[in-house]
Scaffold this motif. Sequence first.
Motif, mmCIF file in Angstrom:
data_model
loop_
_atom_site.group_PDB
_atom_site.id
_atom_site.type_symbol
_atom_site.label_atom_id
_atom_site.label_comp_id
_atom_site.label_asym_id
_atom_site.label_seq_id
_atom_site.Cartn_x
_atom_site.Cartn_y
_atom_site.Cartn_z
ATOM 1 N N ALA A 12 8.882 2.040 0.724
ATOM 2 C CA ALA A 12 8.545 1.055 -0.306
ATOM 3 C C ALA A 12 7.222 0.371 0.010
ATOM 4 C CB ALA A 12 9.668 0.025 -0.419
ATOM 5 N N PHE A 13 6.974 0.098 1.299
ATOM 6 C CA PHE A 13 5.717 -0.522 1.694
ATOM 7 C C PHE A 13 4.531 0.389 1.399
ATOM 8 C CE2 PHE A 13 2.454 -1.353 4.941
ATOM 9 C CZ PHE A 13 2.127 -2.646 4.581
ATOM 10 N N MET A 14 4.660 1.671 1.721
ATOM 11 C CA MET A 14 3.566 2.610 1.463
ATOM 12 C C MET A 14 3.317 2.775 -0.034
ATOM 13 S SD MET A 14 3.828 5.410 4.558
ATOM 14 C CE MET A 14 4.926 6.432 3.691
ATOM 15 N N VAL A 15 4.370 2.812 -0.833
ATOM 16 C CA VAL A 15 4.209 2.899 -2.286
ATOM 17 C C VAL A 15 3.531 1.639 -2.820
ATOM 18 C CG1 VAL A 15 5.490 2.956 -4.461
ATOM 19 C CG2 VAL A 15 6.099 4.518 -2.624
ATOM 20 N N ALA A 16 3.905 0.483 -2.287
ATOM 21 C CA ALA A 16 3.290 -0.772 -2.714
ATOM 22 C C ALA A 16 1.804 -0.809 -2.367
ATOM 23 C CB ALA A 16 4.019 -1.950 -2.074
ATOM 24 N N VAL A 17 1.436 -0.304 -1.198
ATOM 25 C CA VAL A 17 0.022 -0.270 -0.804
ATOM 26 C C VAL A 17 -0.765 0.626 -1.750
ATOM 27 C CG1 VAL A 17 -1.573 0.571 0.982
ATOM 28 C CG2 VAL A 17 0.390 -0.835 1.620
ATOM 29 N N LEU A 18 -0.231 1.787 -2.062
ATOM 30 C CA LEU A 18 -0.915 2.690 -2.972
ATOM 31 C C LEU A 18 -1.018 2.088 -4.367
ATOM 32 C CD1 LEU A 18 -2.249 5.410 -3.410
ATOM 33 C CD2 LEU A 18 0.001 6.360 -3.893
ATOM 34 N N ALA A 21 -3.693 -0.520 -4.424
ATOM 35 C CA ALA A 21 -5.036 0.066 -4.424
ATOM 36 C C ALA A 21 -5.412 0.579 -5.810
ATOM 37 C CB ALA A 21 -5.109 1.201 -3.416
ATOM 38 N N ILE A 22 -4.447 1.123 -6.531
ATOM 39 C CA ILE A 22 -4.741 1.667 -7.856
ATOM 40 C C ILE A 22 -4.875 0.555 -8.890
ATOM 41 C CG2 ILE A 22 -3.774 3.060 -9.734
ATOM 42 C CD1 ILE A 22 -2.579 4.859 -7.536
ATOM 43 N N VAL A 23 -3.996 -0.427 -8.839
ATOM 44 C CA VAL A 23 -3.970 -1.474 -9.859
ATOM 45 C C VAL A 23 -4.992 -2.574 -9.593
ATOM 46 C CG1 VAL A 23 -2.520 -3.252 -10.904
ATOM 47 C CG2 VAL A 23 -1.574 -1.022 -10.401
ATOM 48 N N ALA A 24 -5.134 -2.988 -8.356
ATOM 49 C CA ALA A 24 -5.983 -4.132 -8.041
ATOM 50 C C ALA A 24 -7.471 -3.830 -8.151
ATOM 51 C CB ALA A 24 -5.672 -4.639 -6.643
ATOM 52 N N VAL A 25 -7.851 -2.593 -7.988
ATOM 53 C CA VAL A 25 -9.266 -2.238 -8.051
ATOM 54 C C VAL A 25 -9.537 -1.629 -9.427
ATOM 55 C CG1 VAL A 25 -11.115 -0.892 -7.026
ATOM 56 C CG2 VAL A 25 -9.314 -1.825 -5.575
ATOM 57 N N SER A 88 0.743 1.748 8.421
ATOM 58 C CA SER A 88 2.112 1.803 7.912
ATOM 59 C C SER A 88 2.833 3.053 8.411
ATOM 60 C CB SER A 88 2.141 1.716 6.386
ATOM 61 O OG SER A 88 1.349 2.691 5.802
ATOM 62 N N LEU A 89 2.123 4.148 8.586
ATOM 63 C CA LEU A 89 2.744 5.343 9.153
ATOM 64 C C LEU A 89 3.142 5.111 10.610
ATOM 65 C CD1 LEU A 89 0.501 8.166 7.653
ATOM 66 C CD2 LEU A 89 2.885 7.672 7.103
#
Length: 102
Positions: A12-18, A21-25, A88-89
């Motif tokens: 869930a953390f990795m999905v949130a980071v991605l 990155a897609i939405v915020a920029v 995160s990995l």
Amino acid sequence: MNLALAELLAIAFMVAVLALAIVAVPAPKRRDGGNARGMSADPRAWRGNFYVNPDDPALFVPKRQGAGWTLNLAHKWTWRLIWLTIGSLVAMVVLNTTLVHD
């Protein structure tokens, strides 16, 4: 903490980071006269399959060949995103190793 729960939290953390990155920029308009597909008009920005253009405000750009997207390695958020993904990995492996041995 349950092992399955820790794995779900890491995913869930990795999905949130991605997603961040897609939405915020936002995808700004090209300043370099790129074509309709978003490809940079400046061939000097491509180093083989790597895109490096500090004047391009886009974080993700269409790949030069094939389908998909690549990162603009000169964008200020690219390396933060890469290190956050690697971190995160590593955190997922450490959590998994710690919880398995408990």
